[in-house]
Design a protein around this motif. Structure first.
Motif, PDB file in Angstrom:
ATOM      1  N   ALA A  48      33.017  34.949  50.034  1.00 26.97           N
ATOM      2  CA  ALA A  48      32.538  34.391  48.768  1.00 26.97           C
ATOM      3  C   ALA A  48      32.527  35.458  47.684  1.00 26.97           C
ATOM      4  O   ALA A  48      32.872  35.191  46.518  1.00 26.97           O
ATOM      5  CB  ALA A  48      31.140  33.810  48.962  1.00 26.97           C
ATOM      6  N   LEU A  49      32.156  36.672  48.063  1.00 25.46           N
ATOM      7  CA  LEU A  49      32.127  37.777  47.112  1.00 25.46           C
ATOM      8  C   LEU A  49      33.534  38.101  46.608  1.00 25.46           C
ATOM      9  O   LEU A  49      33.747  38.355  45.416  1.00 25.46           O
ATOM     10  CB  LEU A  49      31.506  39.005  47.775  1.00 25.46           C
ATOM     11  N   ALA A  50      34.515  38.064  47.515  1.00 26.36           N
ATOM     12  CA  ALA A  50      35.901  38.349  47.127  1.00 26.36           C
ATOM     13  C   ALA A  50      36.418  37.318  46.124  1.00 26.36           C
ATOM     14  O   ALA A  50      37.073  37.671  45.131  1.00 26.36           O
ATOM     15  CB  ALA A  50      36.789  38.379  48.372  1.00 26.36           C
ATOM     16  N   ASP A  51      36.127  36.029  46.367  1.00 28.97           N
ATOM     17  CA  ASP A  51      36.562  34.992  45.434  1.00 28.97           C
ATOM     18  C   ASP A  51      35.864  35.125  44.085  1.00 28.97           C
ATOM     19  O   ASP A  51      36.479  34.923  43.030  1.00 28.97           O
ATOM     20  CB  ASP A  51      36.285  33.603  46.027  1.00 28.97           C
ATOM     21  N   THR A  52      34.578  35.468  44.110  1.00 28.25           N
ATOM     22  CA  THR A  52      33.824  35.602  42.862  1.00 28.25           C
ATOM     23  C   THR A  52      34.335  36.784  42.042  1.00 28.25           C
ATOM     24  O   THR A  52      34.440  36.709  40.810  1.00 28.25           O
ATOM     25  CB  THR A  52      32.327  35.766  43.160  1.00 28.25           C
ATOM     26  N   LYS A  53      34.669  37.868  42.707  1.00 30.33           N
ATOM     27  CA  LYS A  53      35.231  39.012  41.999  1.00 30.33           C
ATOM     28  C   LYS A  53      36.581  38.658  41.387  1.00 30.33           C
ATOM     29  O   LYS A  53      36.923  39.128  40.289  1.00 30.33           O
ATOM     30  CB  LYS A  53      35.368  40.202  42.949  1.00 30.33           C
ATOM     31  N   ARG A  54      37.350  37.846  42.089  1.00 29.44           N
ATOM     32  CA  ARG A  54      38.644  37.399  41.559  1.00 29.44           C
ATOM     33  C   ARG A  54      38.445  36.542  40.306  1.00 29.44           C
ATOM     34  O   ARG A  54      39.216  36.662  39.336  1.00 29.44           O
ATOM     35  CB  ARG A  54      39.391  36.599  42.636  1.00 29.44           C
ATOM     36  N   ILE A  55      37.411  35.717  40.309  1.00 30.62           N
ATOM     37  CA  ILE A  55      37.104  34.906  39.132  1.00 30.62           C
ATOM     38  C   ILE A  55      36.794  35.797  37.936  1.00 30.62           C
ATOM     39  O   ILE A  55      37.263  35.556  36.823  1.00 30.62           O
ATOM     40  CB  ILE A  55      35.915  33.965  39.426  1.00 30.62           C
ATOM     41  N   LEU A  56      36.013  36.840  38.177  1.00 32.85           N
ATOM     42  CA  LEU A  56      35.646  37.749  37.092  1.00 32.85           C
ATOM     43  C   LEU A  56      36.861  38.531  36.592  1.00 32.85           C
ATOM     44  O   LEU A  56      36.944  38.858  35.408  1.00 32.85           O
ATOM     45  CB  LEU A  56      34.557  38.710  37.573  1.00 32.85           C
ATOM     46  N   GLU A  57      37.813  38.817  37.468  1.00 33.51           N
ATOM     47  CA  GLU A  57      39.047  39.473  37.034  1.00 33.51           C
ATOM     48  C   GLU A  57      39.838  38.577  36.097  1.00 33.51           C
ATOM     49  O   GLU A  57      40.392  39.036  35.086  1.00 33.51           O
ATOM     50  CB  GLU A  57      39.905  39.826  38.252  1.00 33.51           C
ATOM     51  N   LEU A  58      39.904  37.286  36.434  1.00 35.22           N
ATOM     52  CA  LEU A  58      40.654  36.340  35.617  1.00 35.22           C
ATOM     53  C   LEU A  58      39.923  36.011  34.320  1.00 35.22           C
ATOM     54  O   LEU A  58      40.559  35.738  33.293  1.00 35.22           O
ATOM     55  CB  LEU A  58      40.916  35.055  36.412  1.00 35.22           C
ATOM     56  N   ASP A  59      38.580  36.023  34.379  1.00 31.76           N
ATOM     57  CA  ASP A  59      37.780  35.677  33.209  1.00 31.76           C
ATOM     58  C   ASP A  59      36.601  36.640  33.119  1.00 31.76           C
ATOM     59  O   ASP A  59      35.512  36.356  33.625  1.00 31.76           O
ATOM     60  CB  ASP A  59      37.292  34.225  33.319  1.00 31.76           C
ATOM     61  N   PRO A  60      36.794  37.780  32.496  1.00 35.05           N
ATOM     62  CA  PRO A  60      35.716  38.781  32.403  1.00 35.05           C
ATOM     63  C   PRO A  60      34.461  38.281  31.712  1.00 35.05           C
ATOM     64  O   PRO A  60      33.382  38.850  31.892  1.00 35.05           O
ATOM     65  CB  PRO A  60      36.371  39.920  31.609  1.00 35.05           C
ATOM     66  N   SER A  61      34.572  37.218  30.936  1.00 32.27           N
ATOM     67  CA  SER A  61      33.407  36.679  30.230  1.00 32.27           C
ATOM     68  C   SER A  61      32.651  35.629  31.038  1.00 32.27           C
ATOM     69  O   SER A  61      31.691  35.035  30.519  1.00 32.27           O
ATOM     70  CB  SER A  61      33.844  36.072  28.891  1.00 32.27           C
ATOM     71  N   ASN A  62      33.069  35.405  32.270  1.00 30.50           N
ATOM     72  CA  ASN A  62      32.427  34.378  33.091  1.00 30.50           C
ATOM     73  C   ASN A  62      31.028  34.844  33.500  1.00 30.50           C
ATOM     74  O   ASN A  62      30.866  35.707  34.373  1.00 30.50           O
ATOM     75  CB  ASN A  62      33.293  34.085  34.319  1.00 30.50           C
ATOM     76  N   PHE A  63      30.018  34.249  32.885  1.00 30.46           N
ATOM     77  CA  PHE A  63      28.632  34.670  33.100  1.00 30.46           C
ATOM     78  C   PHE A  63      28.173  34.364  34.524  1.00 30.46           C
ATOM     79  O   PHE A  63      27.495  35.177  35.173  1.00 30.46           O
ATOM     80  CB  PHE A  63      27.722  33.962  32.086  1.00 30.46           C
ATOM     81  N   HIS A  64      28.536  33.196  35.042  1.00 32.04           N
ATOM     82  CA  HIS A  64      28.080  32.784  36.373  1.00 32.04           C
ATOM     83  C   HIS A  64      28.637  33.710  37.457  1.00 32.04           C
ATOM     84  O   HIS A  64      27.928  34.084  38.398  1.00 32.04           O
ATOM     85  CB  HIS A  64      28.486  31.338  36.642  1.00 32.04           C
ATOM     86  N   ALA A  65      29.905  34.086  37.336  1.00 25.54           N
ATOM     87  CA  ALA A  65      30.500  34.984  38.326  1.00 25.54           C
ATOM     88  C   ALA A  65      29.847  36.363  38.254  1.00 25.54           C
ATOM     89  O   ALA A  65      29.535  36.975  39.286  1.00 25.54           O
ATOM     90  CB  ALA A  65      32.001  35.093  38.090  1.00 25.54           C
ATOM     91  N   ARG A  66      29.623  36.849  37.041  1.00 25.03           N
ATOM     92  CA  ARG A  66      28.999  38.169  36.880  1.00 25.03           C
ATOM     93  C   ARG A  66      27.590  38.183  37.467  1.00 25.03           C
ATOM     94  O   ARG A  66      27.160  39.171  38.071  1.00 25.03           O
ATOM     95  CB  ARG A  66      28.961  38.534  35.399  1.00 25.03           C
TER      96      ARG A  66
END
Length: 262
Positions: free
Chosen positions: A184-202
């Motif tokens: 889950a952590l790996a997928d969430t980090k990937r989300i933040l890479e694609l969208d650095p402004s993603n508050f929920h992932a951060r």
């Protein structure tokens, strides 16, 4: 069928050449006529359609190789129309699945998304709808608490579209439900890479890191407990137990040192 009589009857010979040349009797048949007579009415090569250029250049020897038929423009157009029709049908099924999902009918929605995947042609223009249907099936499985199936559907969606944010988010959610915190952590980090402004992932990353670390510690404790049981079964024969050995963790390195105590 017109039968041509032979120029010379069987058993007769021409003994007078001069008489023969002035006679009004039928002249000898030409080679073409003889060939036609021998063929017994079937069309010969000389009577058929003209040969190809290859036959002429090779002296007419052998049959020319058959050429593959190239699909006509009409066939290509019909095939394109069929694909467009199938794509429209798939989109209709997807929309129906969305309505069923909104009504809380998750199993029925799954069937519609599956039908859309079956009729959608495998071509570049269908990648979007196919990835969406897989991701939508994933959220249905999450609602039904079938998290393993949800992970599989998200993975299929990401194979079609590696940067599909919803598929990454839903797979991370399913992994967390199964306590697969590192995944889950790996997928969430990937989300933040694609969208650095993603508050929920951060916000989710520190929480998942903490949960992953806790799980690792728990697994270590379980492993040490099993080792203790195994050690006591062996050391008991010598009047000792694993309790005579003390493991101390170094807070700086996280490693353990073992000392013997009586």
């Amino acid at each position: 069928m017109v039968l041509i009589e032979p120029a010379i009857e069987s058993g007769e010979t021409d003994l007078n050449p001069e008489k023969s040349s002035s006679s009004t009797e039928p002249q000898p048949a030409t080679s073409a006529e003889s060939a036609k007579d021998v063929s017994d009415g079937f069309e010969t090569a000389s009577e058929g359609e003209p040969g190809t250029d290859d036959e002429d250049s090779n002296g007419g020897a052998g049959d020319a190789p058959q050429q593959e038929q190239v699909p006509s423009c009409d066939d290509a157009l019909n095939d394109e129309k069929l694909k467009e029709k199938a794509l429209a049908q798939a989109n209709d099924a997807k929309m129906e699945g969305n309505k069923l999902f909104g009504a809380g009918l998750y199993q029925e929605a799954l069937s519609q998304y599956e039908f859309a995947l079956q009729v959608a042609p495998e071509m570049p223009s269908s990648i979007e709808i196919r990835s969406i249907c897989h991701a939508n099936r994933a959220i249905c499985f999450i609602k039904l608490e079938k998290f393993e199936d949800a992970i599989k559907e998200c993975t299929k969606a990401l194979e079609l579209n590696p940067s599909y944010m919803k598929a990454l988010t839903r797979r991370a959610e399913a992994h967390e439900k199964l306590e697969h915190f590192e995944e889950a952590l790996a997928d969430t980090k990937r989300i933040l890479e694609l969208d650095p402004s993603n508050f929920h992932a951060r916000k989710a990353i520190p929480r998942l890191e903490h949960l992953a670390k806790e799980k690792q510690e728990k697994l270590k404790e379980e492993m040490i407990g099993k080792l203790k049981e195994m050690g006591n079964s062996v050391l008991g024969r010598f009047g000792m137990s694993i309790d005579n050995f003390k493991a101390v963790k170094d807070p700086a390195t996280g490693q353990y040192s073992v000392s013997f105590q009586r």
